[in-house]
Design a protein around this motif. Structure first.
Motif, short mmCIF file in Angstrom:
data_model
loop_
_atom_site.label_atom_id
_atom_site.label_comp_id
_atom_site.label_asym_id
_atom_site.label_seq_id
_atom_site.Cartn_x
_atom_site.Cartn_y
_atom_site.Cartn_z
N ILE A 123 -62.46 25.60 60.87
CA ILE A 123 -63.19 25.05 59.72
C ILE A 123 -63.95 26.15 59.00
CG2 ILE A 123 -65.11 23.55 59.05
CD1 ILE A 123 -64.22 21.61 61.26
N ASN A 124 -64.56 27.05 59.77
CA ASN A 124 -65.30 28.16 59.16
C ASN A 124 -64.37 29.11 58.40
OD1 ASN A 124 -67.83 27.34 60.03
ND2 ASN A 124 -67.72 28.50 61.92
N ILE A 125 -63.20 29.39 58.98
CA ILE A 125 -62.25 30.27 58.30
C ILE A 125 -61.77 29.62 57.00
CG2 ILE A 125 -59.95 31.33 58.45
CD1 ILE A 125 -60.45 31.71 61.44
N LEU A 126 -61.51 28.33 57.04
CA LEU A 126 -61.11 27.60 55.84
C LEU A 126 -62.19 27.68 54.76
CD1 LEU A 126 -59.30 24.35 57.06
CD2 LEU A 126 -58.44 26.01 55.41
N THR A 127 -63.43 27.53 55.19
CA THR A 127 -64.54 27.60 54.23
C THR A 127 -64.60 28.96 53.56
OG1 THR A 127 -65.81 26.00 55.53
CG2 THR A 127 -67.03 27.34 53.95
N LEU A 128 -64.41 30.02 54.35
CA LEU A 128 -64.40 31.37 53.79
C LEU A 128 -63.23 31.57 52.84
CD1 LEU A 128 -65.32 33.48 56.96
CD2 LEU A 128 -66.78 33.00 54.99
N PHE A 151 -64.05 21.85 75.47
CA PHE A 151 -64.87 22.90 74.87
C PHE A 151 -64.01 23.89 74.09
CE2 PHE A 151 -66.66 27.22 75.25
CZ PHE A 151 -67.81 27.04 74.51
N THR A 152 -62.87 24.28 74.67
CA THR A 152 -61.97 25.23 74.01
C THR A 152 -61.46 24.66 72.69
OG1 THR A 152 -61.28 26.12 76.15
CG2 THR A 152 -59.85 26.57 74.27
N ILE A 153 -61.06 23.38 72.70
CA ILE A 153 -60.53 22.75 71.50
C ILE A 153 -61.59 22.66 70.41
CG2 ILE A 153 -59.63 20.59 70.55
CD1 ILE A 153 -58.23 20.15 73.26
N VAL A 154 -62.80 22.22 70.80
CA VAL A 154 -63.88 22.06 69.81
C VAL A 154 -64.29 23.41 69.24
CG1 VAL A 154 -66.28 21.34 69.48
CG2 VAL A 154 -64.71 19.90 70.78
N THR A 155 -64.38 24.44 70.09
CA THR A 155 -64.74 25.77 69.62
C THR A 155 -63.70 26.29 68.62
OG1 THR A 155 -65.87 26.26 71.70
CG2 THR A 155 -65.25 28.14 70.33
N GLN A 156 -62.43 26.10 68.95
CA GLN A 156 -61.37 26.55 68.05
C GLN A 156 -61.41 25.78 66.73
OE1 GLN A 156 -57.09 25.51 68.57
NE2 GLN A 156 -56.82 27.73 68.81
N LEU A 157 -61.63 24.46 66.82
CA LEU A 157 -61.70 23.64 65.62
C LEU A 157 -62.84 24.08 64.72
CD1 LEU A 157 -60.78 21.22 63.94
CD2 LEU A 157 -62.17 19.74 65.42
N SER A 158 -64.00 24.35 65.32
CA SER A 158 -65.14 24.82 64.55
C SER A 158 -64.83 26.14 63.86
CB SER A 158 -66.35 25.00 65.48
OG SER A 158 -67.45 25.53 64.78
N ARG A 159 -64.15 27.02 64.57
CA ARG A 159 -63.79 28.33 63.99
C ARG A 159 -62.80 28.17 62.84
NH1 ARG A 159 -62.11 30.57 68.43
NH2 ARG A 159 -59.87 30.51 68.03
N THR A 200 -55.85 36.58 68.53
CA THR A 200 -56.33 35.20 68.35
C THR A 200 -56.46 34.87 66.87
OG1 THR A 200 -57.52 35.26 70.46
CG2 THR A 200 -58.20 33.58 68.88
N VAL A 201 -56.89 35.84 66.06
CA VAL A 201 -56.96 35.63 64.60
C VAL A 201 -55.58 35.29 64.06
CG1 VAL A 201 -57.42 36.71 62.36
CG2 VAL A 201 -58.96 37.14 64.30
N GLN A 206 -51.93 31.21 61.84
CA GLN A 206 -50.67 30.49 61.97
C GLN A 206 -50.90 28.99 62.11
OE1 GLN A 206 -47.67 31.75 61.54
NE2 GLN A 206 -46.80 29.70 61.79
N LYS A 207 -51.96 28.60 62.82
CA LYS A 207 -52.28 27.17 62.96
C LYS A 207 -52.63 26.56 61.60
CE LYS A 207 -53.85 27.22 67.77
NZ LYS A 207 -52.78 26.35 68.26
N LEU A 208 -53.36 27.31 60.78
CA LEU A 208 -53.70 26.83 59.44
C LEU A 208 -52.44 26.65 58.60
CD1 LEU A 208 -56.87 28.99 58.64
CD2 LEU A 208 -56.80 26.56 59.23
#
Length: 240
Positions: free
Chosen positions: A20-25, A10-18, A47-48, A53-55
């Motif tokens: 993707i959203n940041i990339l879209t923005l 759940f943690t991984i999927v939630t982070q991945l979804s977030r 966390t931001v 940094q992950k991106l």
């Protein structure tokens, strides 16, 4: 062990979804501040920083504009996120496991995250994943059919260091006690979510089954981190 893995998934999927959203923005050429992202996704500014940094580590040329925020390098064209069929199948399987959770907030939030992630699947991968979805079965062997709806709020309280007030009933005890607690960690066993927290009533760490919490309130008041060590805790503490 399977239940413990559900929270990790759940943690991984939630982070991945977030991400993707940041990339879209960022793709829309907006300048995003850490505070703006923190409020939008209900995460800490720290966390931001980690997400950005992950991106960057993934090869996305995120530029920091001093005093303004983040944006993408001029001329950069972001390739669409792609999942292999195996990766998509792993996510579909994870969702089946999560759906067996006894906490409805957890199931709902995971489902919303999966909708966003599946939106970037290639049509061929999406078709195969939907076929697999109909061919996976998870049997529930739990004898106790007790559910909860607090996990998502408690997760936020843990990461934001917010006090929680709860009315709690122990097993085989008809009495309900009021507790003010500092939430530190959660784990799952036998499809039951357990919250480990510092209890101000008992002046010690205690474990609370989330489905036995009769009522809860997340306070704006924040507590100082006691540097909780889960390995040390499991050496000498049991579930209420």
């Amino acid at each position: 062990m399977v239940n413990l893995d559900r929270f990790t998934i759940f943690t991984i999927v939630t982070q991945l979804s977030r991400l993707i959203n940041i990339l879209t923005l960022l793709k829309s050429r907006r300048v995003l501040t850490a505070t703006e992202l923190s409020i939008k996704y209900e995460i800490s500014v720290r966390t931001v920083y980690r997400d950005i940094q992950k991106l960057i580590e993934a090869g996305i040329p995120v530029i920091t504009l001093e005093g303004r925020g983040y944006t993408l390098m001029d001329g950069y064209t972001m390739a669409p996120v792609q999942f292999t069929e195996k990766e998509a199948n792993a996510l579909i399987t994870a969702q089946h496991l999560v759906n067996k959770s006894k906490d409805s907030s957890f199931v709902s939030d995971f489902g919303e995250a999966m909708i966003k992630i599946k939106s970037v699947f290639k049509s061929s991968v999406l078709e195969k994943s939907e076929l697999l979805n109909k061919k996976i079965f998870i049997f529930d062997q739990a004898n106790e059919n007790v559910a909860s709806n607090a996990l998502s709020e408690i997760q936020l309280a843990i990461t934001h260091f917010n006090y929680i007030e709860i009315n709690y009933r122990k097993a085989e005890d008809p009495n309900i006690t009021f507790r003010k607690i500092e939430p530190y960690a959660i784990f799952s066993t036998y499809q039951k979510w357990i919250l480990i927290a510092w209890c101000h009533l008992r002046k010690d760490y205690r474990a609370f089954r989330i489905d036995r919490i009769q009522h809860f309130k997340i306070l704006q008041e924040k507590f100082e981190d006691r540097k909780f060590n889960i390995k040390q805790y499991f050496k000498n503490c049991s579930v209420n």
